[in-house]
Design a protein around this motif. Structure first.
Motif, short mmCIF file in Angstrom:
data_model
loop_
_atom_site.label_atom_id
_atom_site.label_comp_id
_atom_site.label_asym_id
_atom_site.label_seq_id
_atom_site.Cartn_x
_atom_site.Cartn_y
_atom_site.Cartn_z
N ARG A 112 46.59 7.48 -29.63
CA ARG A 112 45.41 7.70 -30.47
C ARG A 112 44.44 6.54 -30.31
NH1 ARG A 112 45.01 9.66 -36.81
NH2 ARG A 112 42.78 9.26 -37.05
N LEU A 113 44.96 5.35 -30.25
CA LEU A 113 44.11 4.18 -30.04
C LEU A 113 43.46 4.23 -28.65
CD1 LEU A 113 43.22 1.62 -31.47
CD2 LEU A 113 45.30 0.50 -30.66
N GLU B 193 45.26 7.51 -42.51
CA GLU B 193 43.92 7.75 -41.99
C GLU B 193 42.96 6.63 -42.40
OE1 GLU B 193 42.81 10.03 -39.80
OE2 GLU B 193 44.97 10.40 -39.61
N HIS C 123 43.86 3.55 -42.76
CA HIS C 123 44.23 2.47 -41.84
C HIS C 123 43.56 2.65 -40.48
CE1 HIS C 123 47.13 3.27 -38.48
NE2 HIS C 123 47.14 1.96 -38.34
N TRP C 124 43.51 3.90 -40.00
CA TRP C 124 42.87 4.15 -38.71
C TRP C 124 41.37 3.85 -38.77
CZ3 TRP C 124 45.08 4.10 -34.35
CH2 TRP C 124 46.39 4.57 -34.18
N ARG C 125 40.73 4.20 -39.87
CA ARG C 125 39.30 3.90 -39.98
C ARG C 125 39.05 2.40 -39.92
NH1 ARG C 125 39.71 8.07 -43.86
NH2 ARG C 125 39.73 6.60 -45.60
N MET D 32 50.81 6.75 -31.83
CA MET D 32 49.79 5.84 -32.37
C MET D 32 49.06 5.11 -31.24
SD MET D 32 52.00 4.38 -35.62
CE MET D 32 50.67 3.39 -36.34
N THR E 155 51.93 3.68 -42.54
CA THR E 155 51.06 4.13 -41.45
C THR E 155 51.79 4.90 -40.36
OG1 THR E 155 51.43 2.12 -40.14
CG2 THR E 155 49.63 2.07 -41.77
N LEU F 232 39.95 1.04 -36.21
CA LEU F 232 38.98 1.41 -35.19
C LEU F 232 37.64 0.73 -35.42
CD1 LEU F 232 39.87 5.18 -34.78
CD2 LEU F 232 40.45 3.29 -33.25
N SER G 99 40.46 6.41 -28.25
CA SER G 99 39.21 5.88 -28.81
C SER G 99 38.49 5.00 -27.80
CB SER G 99 39.50 5.09 -30.09
OG SER G 99 39.98 5.95 -31.11
#
Length: 244
Positions: free
Chosen positions: A50-51, A229, A231-233, A47, A215, A236, A54
């Motif tokens: 992935r952050l 997903e 939560h990621w939207r 996780m 999550t 970010l 971005s």
């Protein structure tokens, strides 16, 4: 890309993962990533990376470092009585104030890596309240704070983060599971009321059908891909709008 580092704090030395974009491009800002109750492990690294990918420098510290070597734990560890008892002890004996104190050392790491702030902070499970508390204690340093399936965000304890609503200058996002005894509906109402009275910039969103921990990829039987997903939207978008 992950780099394992060790951070000197007032109470000892905290291992931490420092994540940079795999693309090799320079990070545009920095984010403090607070672990869930099972501690740093591959799913947390996934996780955090992935952050980072971005466009951020991400620091994932071990908040349980005061206990020395422990575990290893996984997302299924609460199902085992021995592991659960050990985790509950560690959670109970790692206070929010300890994490707040440690955050000064964590921010020093970000500064030494060229990031002066303002920063973002996100916490999961036990760390949701820590993320909000840190944003309140260092209002000039945090532009965004997020909590996902955070526990006791508006409890009856004196250190409940809803008491700090007026001190938080960051934009706040709280994502809650619709089925979560650690943050029941009465606390949700109390939290929202406190933040509205304070005139805070916040959003509180219920993820209908989700359970506590939805999550985190290694939370077997709880992880929900569609919910994760979403939560990621939200996460970010929060950081893009506040940190760039």
């Amino acid at each position: 890309m992950k780099k394992l580092i060790h951070i000197s704090t007032r109470d000892g030395t905290a291992p931490a993962g420092l994540f940079t974009p795999d693309s090799g491009k320079p990070a545009k800002s920095a984010i403090l990533f607070f672990m869930d109750a099972m501690g740093p492990r591959p799913s947390m690294d996934e996780m955090a990376q992935r952050l980072a990918d971005s466009g951020y420098l991400v620091l994932l510290p071990d908040l349980f470092y005061r206990f020395g070597e422990y575990g290893p734990f996984s997302g299924a560890s609460f199902a085992d009585e021995t592991s659960r008892n050990q985790l509950l002890k560690m959670i109970g004996e790692t206070s929010v104030e300890m994490t707040t104190s440690d955050t000064e050392a964590f921010m020093n790491v970000l500064q030494r890596n060229g990031m002066e702030g303002p920063y973002g902070v996100v916490g999961y499970c036990m760390s949701g309240r820590r993320a909000l508390t840190v944003a309140a204690r260092f209002p000039a340093k945090f532009a965004a704070a997020a909590s996902f399936h955070g526990a006791a965000l508006a409890s009856d304890t004196p250190d409940s983060p809803h008491h700090l609503a007026a001190e938080i200058k960051a934009r706040v996002y709280v994502g809650t599971a619709s089925d979560d005894g650690s943050f029941p509906s009465e606390q949700s109402t109390r939290f929202a009321d406190a933040f509205r009275r304070a005139g805070a910039d916040f959003a509180l969103e219920s993820y209908v059908g989700m359970q506590h921990g939805w999550t985190v990829p290694d939370r077997d039987g709880v992880y929900d891909e569609a919910g994760a997903e979403r939560h990621w939207r939200r996460l970010l978008q929060l950081f893009e709008e506040t940190l760039g």
